[in-house]
Design a protein around this motif. Structure first.
Motif, PDB file in Angstrom:
ATOM      1  N   GLN A   5      62.654-116.416-103.262  1.00  0.00           N
ATOM      2  CA  GLN A   5      61.925-115.523-102.378  1.00  0.00           C
ATOM      3  C   GLN A   5      61.123-116.333-101.378  1.00  0.00           C
ATOM      4  O   GLN A   5      60.510-117.346-101.730  1.00  0.00           O
ATOM      5  CB  GLN A   5      60.999-114.625-103.197  1.00  0.00           C
ATOM      6  CG  GLN A   5      60.195-113.658-102.373  1.00  0.00           C
ATOM      7  CD  GLN A   5      59.291-112.775-103.223  1.00  0.00           C
ATOM      8  OE1 GLN A   5      59.289-112.827-104.442  1.00  0.00           O
ATOM      9  NE2 GLN A   5      58.511-111.952-102.553  1.00  0.00           N
ATOM     10  N   VAL A   7      57.967-116.424 -98.702  1.00  0.00           N
ATOM     11  CA  VAL A   7      56.729-115.771 -98.287  1.00  0.00           C
ATOM     12  C   VAL A   7      56.275-116.380 -96.976  1.00  0.00           C
ATOM     13  O   VAL A   7      56.676-117.492 -96.622  1.00  0.00           O
ATOM     14  CB  VAL A   7      55.611-115.878 -99.355  1.00  0.00           C
ATOM     15  CG1 VAL A   7      55.979-115.108-100.603  1.00  0.00           C
ATOM     16  CG2 VAL A   7      55.286-117.315 -99.691  1.00  0.00           C
ATOM     17  N   ASP A   8      55.442-115.645 -96.268  1.00  0.00           N
ATOM     18  CA  ASP A   8      54.897-116.120 -95.008  1.00  0.00           C
ATOM     19  C   ASP A   8      53.450-115.665 -94.914  1.00  0.00           C
ATOM     20  O   ASP A   8      52.897-115.115 -95.872  1.00  0.00           O
ATOM     21  CB  ASP A   8      55.743-115.635 -93.824  1.00  0.00           C
ATOM     22  CG  ASP A   8      55.846-114.121 -93.732  1.00  0.00           C
ATOM     23  OD1 ASP A   8      55.022-113.410 -94.361  1.00  0.00           O
ATOM     24  OD2 ASP A   8      56.743-113.630 -93.035  1.00  0.00           O
ATOM     25  N   GLU A   9      52.848-115.882 -93.750  1.00  0.00           N
ATOM     26  CA  GLU A   9      51.443-115.532 -93.593  1.00  0.00           C
ATOM     27  C   GLU A   9      51.190-114.049 -93.811  1.00  0.00           C
ATOM     28  O   GLU A   9      50.128-113.663 -94.304  1.00  0.00           O
ATOM     29  CB  GLU A   9      50.950-116.001 -92.223  1.00  0.00           C
ATOM     30  CG  GLU A   9      50.896-117.520 -92.152  1.00  0.00           C
ATOM     31  CD  GLU A   9      50.605-118.092 -90.780  1.00  0.00           C
ATOM     32  OE1 GLU A   9      50.486-117.320 -89.807  1.00  0.00           O
ATOM     33  OE2 GLU A   9      50.489-119.325 -90.688  1.00  0.00           O
ATOM     34  N   ALA A  10      52.151-113.202 -93.476  1.00  0.00           N
ATOM     35  CA  ALA A  10      51.982-111.767 -93.636  1.00  0.00           C
ATOM     36  C   ALA A  10      52.085-111.313 -95.093  1.00  0.00           C
ATOM     37  O   ALA A  10      51.439-110.344 -95.488  1.00  0.00           O
ATOM     38  CB  ALA A  10      53.016-111.024 -92.783  1.00  0.00           C
ATOM     39  N   SER A  11      52.864-112.013 -95.898  1.00  0.00           N
ATOM     40  CA  SER A  11      53.112-111.557 -97.273  1.00  0.00           C
ATOM     41  C   SER A  11      52.430-112.402 -98.350  1.00  0.00           C
ATOM     42  O   SER A  11      52.418-112.013 -99.518  1.00  0.00           O
ATOM     43  CB  SER A  11      54.618-111.518 -97.542  1.00  0.00           C
ATOM     44  OG  SER A  11      55.186-112.816 -97.431  1.00  0.00           O
ATOM     45  N   ASP A  13      49.280-113.205 -99.315  1.00  0.00           N
ATOM     46  CA  ASP A  13      48.192-112.654-100.135  1.00  0.00           C
ATOM     47  C   ASP A  13      48.706-111.623-101.133  1.00  0.00           C
ATOM     48  O   ASP A  13      48.310-111.631-102.302  1.00  0.00           O
ATOM     49  CB  ASP A  13      47.099-112.055 -99.255  1.00  0.00           C
ATOM     50  CG  ASP A  13      46.267-113.116 -98.546  1.00  0.00           C
ATOM     51  OD1 ASP A  13      46.461-114.322 -98.812  1.00  0.00           O
ATOM     52  OD2 ASP A  13      45.420-112.742 -97.715  1.00  0.00           O
ATOM     53  N   GLU A  14      49.590-110.757-100.681  1.00  0.00           N
ATOM     54  CA  GLU A  14      50.123-109.727-101.578  1.00  0.00           C
ATOM     55  C   GLU A  14      51.039-110.322-102.644  1.00  0.00           C
ATOM     56  O   GLU A  14      50.875-110.065-103.838  1.00  0.00           O
ATOM     57  CB  GLU A  14      50.893-108.670-100.778  1.00  0.00           C
ATOM     58  CG  GLU A  14      51.500-107.594-101.654  1.00  0.00           C
ATOM     59  CD  GLU A  14      52.333-106.592-100.873  1.00  0.00           C
ATOM     60  OE1 GLU A  14      53.080-105.839-101.512  1.00  0.00           O
ATOM     61  OE2 GLU A  14      52.252-106.563 -99.621  1.00  0.00           O
ATOM     62  N   VAL A  15      52.011-111.115-102.225  1.00  0.00           N
ATOM     63  CA  VAL A  15      53.028-111.629-103.150  1.00  0.00           C
ATOM     64  C   VAL A  15      52.478-112.696-104.086  1.00  0.00           C
ATOM     65  O   VAL A  15      52.805-112.714-105.272  1.00  0.00           O
ATOM     66  CB  VAL A  15      54.249-112.176-102.359  1.00  0.00           C
ATOM     67  CG1 VAL A  15      55.236-112.871-103.272  1.00  0.00           C
ATOM     68  CG2 VAL A  15      54.927-111.056-101.591  1.00  0.00           C
ATOM     69  N   ASN A  63      54.145-121.551 -91.049  1.00  0.00           N
ATOM     70  CA  ASN A  63      52.979-120.843 -91.586  1.00  0.00           C
ATOM     71  C   ASN A  63      51.790-121.799 -91.714  1.00  0.00           C
ATOM     72  O   ASN A  63      51.280-122.031 -92.812  1.00  0.00           O
ATOM     73  CB  ASN A  63      53.330-120.230 -92.944  1.00  0.00           C
ATOM     74  CG  ASN A  63      54.471-119.255 -92.843  1.00  0.00           C
ATOM     75  OD1 ASN A  63      54.274-118.109 -92.460  1.00  0.00           O
ATOM     76  ND2 ASN A  63      55.681-119.710 -93.153  1.00  0.00           N
TER      77      ASN A  63
END
Length: 111
Positions: A5, A7-11, A13-15, A63
């Protein structure tokens, strides 16, 4: 690069920070040969430990704010997060057995 998977700056914190189980983040870059060498090891760990641990990749070049937040200065950097907290990190590629031992030690210490 792999089936892990991303992840990036947008995801992030959530992931990563909002996850129910520990998350191992691979900070990598396309130009980094050791980053490519460790991918098969991380993919194996992700598959073998999928019930206990999530493994994700974050491209440091794409990122920079996340890499800066966690002071990533060299690649690959692996960081283990548990309950939203950074509990362990290491710089450089490792053999699978050594990496698993280090992860297990970090997770035991966090409990």
């Amino acid at each position: 690069m792999s089936d892990l998977q991303v992840v990036d700056e947008a995801s992030f914190d959530e992931v990563v920070l909002g996850a129910d189980k520990p998350v191992l983040v691979d900070f990598w870059a396309q130009w980094c040969p050791p980053c490519h060498q460790i991918v098969p090891v991380l993919a194996q760990i992700a598959e073998e430990r999928r019930d206990q641990l999530t493994v994700v990749k974050l491209n440091s070049d794409e990122n920079p704010s996340i890499s800066s937040r966690y002071r990533v200065m060299a690649l690959p950097t692996l960081m283990l997060f548990h309950r939203g907290e950074l509990i362990w990190s290491v710089v450089g590629a490792r053999p699978k057995a050594k990496l698993l031992k280090e992860l297990d030690d970090a997770l035991l210490a966090a409990v």
